[in-house]
Design a protein around this motif. Structure first.
Motif, PDB file in Angstrom:
ATOM      1  N   GLU A   7       0.783  -1.496   0.099  1.00  0.00           N
ATOM      2  CA  GLU A   7      -0.028   0.064  -0.046  1.00  0.00           C
ATOM      3  C   GLU A   7       0.855   1.192   0.162  1.00  0.00           C
ATOM      4  N   VAL A   8       1.988   1.184   0.850  1.00  0.00           N
ATOM      5  CA  VAL A   8       2.713   2.465   0.804  1.00  0.00           C
ATOM      6  C   VAL A   8       3.467   2.762  -0.600  1.00  0.00           C
ATOM      7  N   LEU A   9       3.768   1.330  -1.278  1.00  0.00           N
ATOM      8  CA  LEU A   9       4.504   1.563  -2.577  1.00  0.00           C
ATOM      9  C   LEU A   9       3.314   1.785  -3.501  1.00  0.00           C
ATOM     10  N   GLU A  10       2.122   1.552  -3.445  1.00  0.00           N
ATOM     11  CA  GLU A  10       1.148   2.117  -4.370  1.00  0.00           C
ATOM     12  C   GLU A  10       1.074   3.384  -4.255  1.00  0.00           C
ATOM     13  N   ARG A  11       0.904   3.908  -2.761  1.00  0.00           N
ATOM     14  CA  ARG A  11       0.695   5.605  -2.882  1.00  0.00           C
ATOM     15  C   ARG A  11       1.930   6.352  -3.155  1.00  0.00           C
ATOM     16  N   ASN A  12       3.206   5.758  -3.176  1.00  0.00           N
ATOM     17  CA  ASN A  12       4.139   6.502  -3.671  1.00  0.00           C
ATOM     18  C   ASN A  12       4.024   6.642  -5.442  1.00  0.00           C
ATOM     19  N   VAL A  13       3.734   5.489  -5.837  1.00  0.00           N
ATOM     20  CA  VAL A  13       3.681   5.511  -7.113  1.00  0.00           C
ATOM     21  C   VAL A  13       2.416   6.527  -7.649  1.00  0.00           C
ATOM     22  N   ASN A  14       1.344   6.539  -7.015  1.00  0.00           N
ATOM     23  CA  ASN A  14       0.371   7.253  -7.443  1.00  0.00           C
ATOM     24  C   ASN A  14       0.817   8.837  -7.291  1.00  0.00           C
ATOM     25  N   LEU A  15       1.802   8.992  -6.487  1.00  0.00           N
ATOM     26  CA  LEU A  15       2.374  10.523  -6.199  1.00  0.00           C
ATOM     27  C   LEU A  15       2.932  10.807  -7.741  1.00  0.00           C
ATOM     28  N   VAL A  16       3.797   9.887  -8.020  1.00  0.00           N
ATOM     29  CA  VAL A  16       4.363  10.351  -9.400  1.00  0.00           C
ATOM     30  C   VAL A  16       3.624  10.214 -10.670  1.00  0.00           C
ATOM     31  N   VAL A  17       2.792   9.066 -10.783  1.00  0.00           N
ATOM     32  CA  VAL A  17       2.020   9.049 -11.978  1.00  0.00           C
ATOM     33  C   VAL A  17       0.985  10.213 -12.088  1.00  0.00           C
ATOM     34  N   ASP A  18       0.597  10.679 -10.880  1.00  0.00           N
ATOM     35  CA  ASP A  18      -0.564  11.694 -11.159  1.00  0.00           C
ATOM     36  C   ASP A  18       0.073  12.817 -11.787  1.00  0.00           C
ATOM     37  N   ARG A  19       1.184  13.068 -11.621  1.00  0.00           N
ATOM     38  CA  ARG A  19       2.036  14.213 -11.972  1.00  0.00           C
ATOM     39  C   ARG A  19       2.954  14.082 -13.334  1.00  0.00           C
ATOM     40  N   LEU A  20       3.044  12.938 -13.715  1.00  0.00           N
ATOM     41  CA  LEU A  20       3.776  12.428 -14.976  1.00  0.00           C
ATOM     42  C   LEU A  20       2.996  12.985 -16.260  1.00  0.00           C
ATOM     43  N   LEU A  21       3.584  13.695 -16.991  1.00  0.00           N
ATOM     44  CA  LEU A  21       2.736  14.127 -18.232  1.00  0.00           C
ATOM     45  C   LEU A  21       3.350  13.242 -19.541  1.00  0.00           C
ATOM     46  N   GLY A  22       4.483  12.784 -19.492  1.00  0.00           N
ATOM     47  CA  GLY A  22       5.079  12.075 -20.386  1.00  0.00           C
ATOM     48  C   GLY A  22       6.517  11.859 -20.370  1.00  0.00           C
ATOM     49  N   TRP A  23       6.954  10.939 -21.346  1.00  0.00           N
ATOM     50  CA  TRP A  23       8.566  10.657 -21.356  1.00  0.00           C
ATOM     51  C   TRP A  23       8.990  10.368 -22.804  1.00  0.00           C
ATOM     52  N   SER A  24      10.228  10.759 -23.051  1.00  0.00           N
ATOM     53  CA  SER A  24      10.747  10.555 -24.344  1.00  0.00           C
ATOM     54  C   SER A  24      10.627   9.211 -24.862  1.00  0.00           C
ATOM     55  N   PRO A  25      10.756   8.611 -26.289  1.00  0.00           N
ATOM     56  CA  PRO A  25      10.861   7.531 -26.527  1.00  0.00           C
ATOM     57  C   PRO A  25      11.845   6.684 -25.750  1.00  0.00           C
ATOM     58  N   VAL A  26      11.420   5.360 -25.671  1.00  0.00           N
ATOM     59  CA  VAL A  26      12.008   4.511 -24.902  1.00  0.00           C
ATOM     60  C   VAL A  26      11.724   2.928 -25.291  1.00  0.00           C
ATOM     61  N   THR A  27      12.501   1.939 -25.309  1.00  0.00           N
ATOM     62  CA  THR A  27      12.071   0.522 -25.409  1.00  0.00           C
ATOM     63  C   THR A  27      12.340  -0.018 -24.409  1.00  0.00           C
ATOM     64  N   MET A  28      11.690  -1.294 -24.236  1.00  0.00           N
ATOM     65  CA  MET A  28      11.967  -2.242 -23.074  1.00  0.00           C
ATOM     66  C   MET A  28      11.750  -3.722 -23.828  1.00  0.00           C
ATOM     67  N   ASP A  29      12.911  -4.360 -23.547  1.00  0.00           N
ATOM     68  CA  ASP A  29      13.246  -5.759 -24.312  1.00  0.00           C
ATOM     69  C   ASP A  29      13.025  -5.670 -25.825  1.00  0.00           C
ATOM     70  N   GLY A  30      13.647  -4.561 -26.335  1.00  0.00           N
ATOM     71  CA  GLY A  30      13.812  -4.161 -27.811  1.00  0.00           C
ATOM     72  C   GLY A  30      12.441  -3.672 -28.419  1.00  0.00           C
ATOM     73  N   LYS A  31      11.488  -3.270 -27.713  1.00  0.00           N
ATOM     74  CA  LYS A  31      10.092  -3.145 -28.225  1.00  0.00           C
ATOM     75  C   LYS A  31       9.683  -1.537 -27.579  1.00  0.00           C
ATOM     76  N   ASP A  32       9.005  -0.707 -28.243  1.00  0.00           N
ATOM     77  CA  ASP A  32       8.714   0.519 -27.811  1.00  0.00           C
ATOM     78  C   ASP A  32       7.744   0.459 -26.475  1.00  0.00           C
ATOM     79  N   TYR A  33       8.106   1.366 -25.687  1.00  0.00           N
ATOM     80  CA  TYR A  33       7.296   1.157 -24.416  1.00  0.00           C
ATOM     81  C   TYR A  33       6.988   2.889 -24.317  1.00  0.00           C
TER      82      TYR A  33
END
Length: 151
Positions: free
Chosen positions: A85-111
């Motif tokens: 629950e603490v992890l989820e709360r901290n993740v929400n603090l970030v996700v709620d303010r995250l507007l986007g990110w530059s292109p990135v891949t994960m395991d060779g696929k666009d993410y």
């Protein structure tokens, strides 16, 4: 107040204390900056204001519960939170303010950026340094300071 003091006082522009509506966090992995940037909402951005209002309502509700318990002569016990629950709360603090990110891949696929992808990424304990870095960025007053025209 002398004429010089009045002139100096009137040369100050109050808007210089405004924070930026958005800022960019350069991701650092294992102490090295990488070519991946996150756009994060600043203190005056509507997403941040919404988050602040939500957190304030939660705090007011908790204070009301504590006050009601005190008035009724009962002990108030804070709800237990699990590690998840603490992890989820901290993740929400970030996700709620995250507007986007530059292109990135994960395991060779666009993410691509989406709130769902951001949440999954930040909940992945193997990538915990991303959550820590984002929380530190949000907590640093200078992260949203306006940059001078020369920067």
């Amino acid at each position: 107040m002398s004429k010089e003091q009045v002139a100096a006082a009137s040369s100050f522009d109050l808007s210089s204390v405004d924070t930026a509506d958005e800022s960019v966090m350069q991701v650092v992995i294992n102490g090295e900056p990488v070519d991946w940037h996150w756009r994060i909402a600043g203190p005056g951005h509507p997403k941040t204001v919404e988050q602040s209002n939500k957190l304030a309502k939660e705090r007011l509700r908790r204070e009301k519960e504590q006050e009601q318990a005190r008035i009724n002569g009962k002990r108030w016990k804070a709800p237990d939170e699990s590690v998840d629950e603490v992890l989820e709360r901290n993740v929400n603090l970030v996700v709620d303010r995250l507007l986007g990110w530059s292109p990135v891949t994960m395991d060779g696929k666009d993410y691509p950026f989406s709130p769902e992808n951001a949440r999954a990424l930040l909940l992945d304990r193997r990538k915990g340094q991303l959550l820590v870095q984002a929380l530190e960025f949000l907590g640093d007053e200078q992260s949203f300071g306006k940059r001078s025209a020369s920067n």
